[in-house]
Design a protein around this motif. Sequence first.
Motif, PDB file in Angstrom:
ATOM      1  N   ARG A 195       3.263 -14.848  -7.769  1.00  0.00           N
ATOM      2  CA  ARG A 195       2.129 -14.006  -7.390  1.00  0.00           C
ATOM      3  C   ARG A 195       1.192 -13.898  -8.578  1.00  0.00           C
ATOM      4  N   VAL A 196      -0.095 -14.097  -8.338  1.00  0.00           N
ATOM      5  CA  VAL A 196      -1.104 -13.922  -9.375  1.00  0.00           C
ATOM      6  C   VAL A 196      -2.266 -13.123  -8.808  1.00  0.00           C
ATOM      7  N   VAL A 197      -2.988 -12.479  -9.706  1.00  0.00           N
ATOM      8  CA  VAL A 197      -4.217 -11.787  -9.360  1.00  0.00           C
ATOM      9  C   VAL A 197      -5.325 -12.493 -10.116  1.00  0.00           C
ATOM     10  N   CYS A 198      -6.354 -12.878  -9.384  1.00  0.00           N
ATOM     11  CA  CYS A 198      -7.479 -13.610  -9.953  1.00  0.00           C
ATOM     12  C   CYS A 198      -8.723 -12.739  -9.834  1.00  0.00           C
ATOM     13  N   GLU A 199      -9.379 -12.470 -10.967  1.00  0.00           N
ATOM     14  CA  GLU A 199     -10.579 -11.631 -10.964  1.00  0.00           C
ATOM     15  C   GLU A 199     -11.743 -12.398 -11.575  1.00  0.00           C
ATOM     16  N   LEU A 200     -12.880 -12.351 -10.895  1.00  0.00           N
ATOM     17  CA  LEU A 200     -14.089 -13.014 -11.367  1.00  0.00           C
ATOM     18  C   LEU A 200     -14.680 -12.197 -12.513  1.00  0.00           C
ATOM     19  N   ASP A 201     -14.646 -12.752 -13.712  1.00  0.00           N
ATOM     20  CA  ASP A 201     -15.122 -12.062 -14.916  1.00  0.00           C
ATOM     21  C   ASP A 201     -16.583 -12.350 -15.225  1.00  0.00           C
ATOM     22  N   GLU A 202     -16.995 -13.560 -14.947  1.00  0.00           N
ATOM     23  CA  GLU A 202     -18.349 -13.982 -15.275  1.00  0.00           C
ATOM     24  C   GLU A 202     -18.921 -14.749 -14.094  1.00  0.00           C
ATOM     25  N   TYR A 203     -20.136 -14.417 -13.712  1.00  0.00           N
ATOM     26  CA  TYR A 203     -20.796 -15.068 -12.577  1.00  0.00           C
ATOM     27  C   TYR A 203     -22.247 -15.259 -12.987  1.00  0.00           C
ATOM     28  N   ASP A 204     -22.594 -16.479 -13.392  1.00  0.00           N
ATOM     29  CA  ASP A 204     -23.900 -16.754 -13.961  1.00  0.00           C
ATOM     30  C   ASP A 204     -24.550 -17.953 -13.269  1.00  0.00           C
ATOM     31  N   PRO A 205     -25.178 -17.721 -12.090  1.00  0.00           N
ATOM     32  CA  PRO A 205     -25.819 -18.844 -11.396  1.00  0.00           C
ATOM     33  C   PRO A 205     -26.993 -19.382 -12.202  1.00  0.00           C
ATOM     34  N   PRO A 206     -27.237 -20.638 -12.274  1.00  0.00           N
ATOM     35  CA  PRO A 206     -26.409 -21.764 -11.832  1.00  0.00           C
ATOM     36  C   PRO A 206     -25.614 -22.396 -12.958  1.00  0.00           C
ATOM     37  N   SER A 207     -25.294 -21.637 -14.013  1.00  0.00           N
ATOM     38  CA  SER A 207     -24.640 -22.275 -15.153  1.00  0.00           C
ATOM     39  C   SER A 207     -23.119 -22.176 -15.147  1.00  0.00           C
ATOM     40  N   GLY A 208     -22.525 -21.319 -14.315  1.00  0.00           N
ATOM     41  CA  GLY A 208     -21.071 -21.327 -14.242  1.00  0.00           C
ATOM     42  C   GLY A 208     -20.452 -20.000 -13.883  1.00  0.00           C
ATOM     43  N   LEU A 209     -19.128 -19.998 -13.905  1.00  0.00           N
ATOM     44  CA  LEU A 209     -18.366 -18.782 -13.617  1.00  0.00           C
ATOM     45  C   LEU A 209     -17.025 -18.866 -14.325  1.00  0.00           C
ATOM     46  N   ARG A 210     -16.391 -17.700 -14.454  1.00  0.00           N
ATOM     47  CA  ARG A 210     -15.089 -17.639 -15.125  1.00  0.00           C
ATOM     48  C   ARG A 210     -14.204 -16.632 -14.399  1.00  0.00           C
TER      49      ARG A 210
END
Length: 157
Positions: free
Chosen positions: A64-79
Amino acid sequence: MKFSTKEDVEAPAEIVFGAVSDFAAFERSALRRGADVARVDPAAEAGVGMTWSLRFPVRGKMRRVVCELDEYDPPSGLRCRIEGKGFNGMLTLGLVALSRSRTRLAVQLEVKPQTLAARLLLQSVRLNRASYTRRFEGRVQKFAADLELRHLTSRAP
């Protein structure tokens, strides 16, 4: 342990970012592969703070893992930050526009063990690193090829 690859895609950066941030499609893909996916946060729009709870088989045991979107920077990427029992990780997707119709997609997955059991699990991954690297690169290449094909067929008259 770190896996990384780069792939050039014949599509504009906005199109590629739209594909890598199509979270509903990734949820459906994970479900088809046998994972249990549940969206945890109540947010309606894509952005920082989106969270998923995932359960999937790894080496014969459900993890089991929990995945959280930390960075959302359209259109250069995400983390995305990944936390599981005994390990933490980071999935980074970076986009660089090489031209108006060509984009470089860089994908990096880093997993760090926090317990002895997790270290032993990752040690077995290290022993088969070449195989896991080929699978990782192959999935990114397939994603890029499918995206190029969708982009080219959508532009066709």
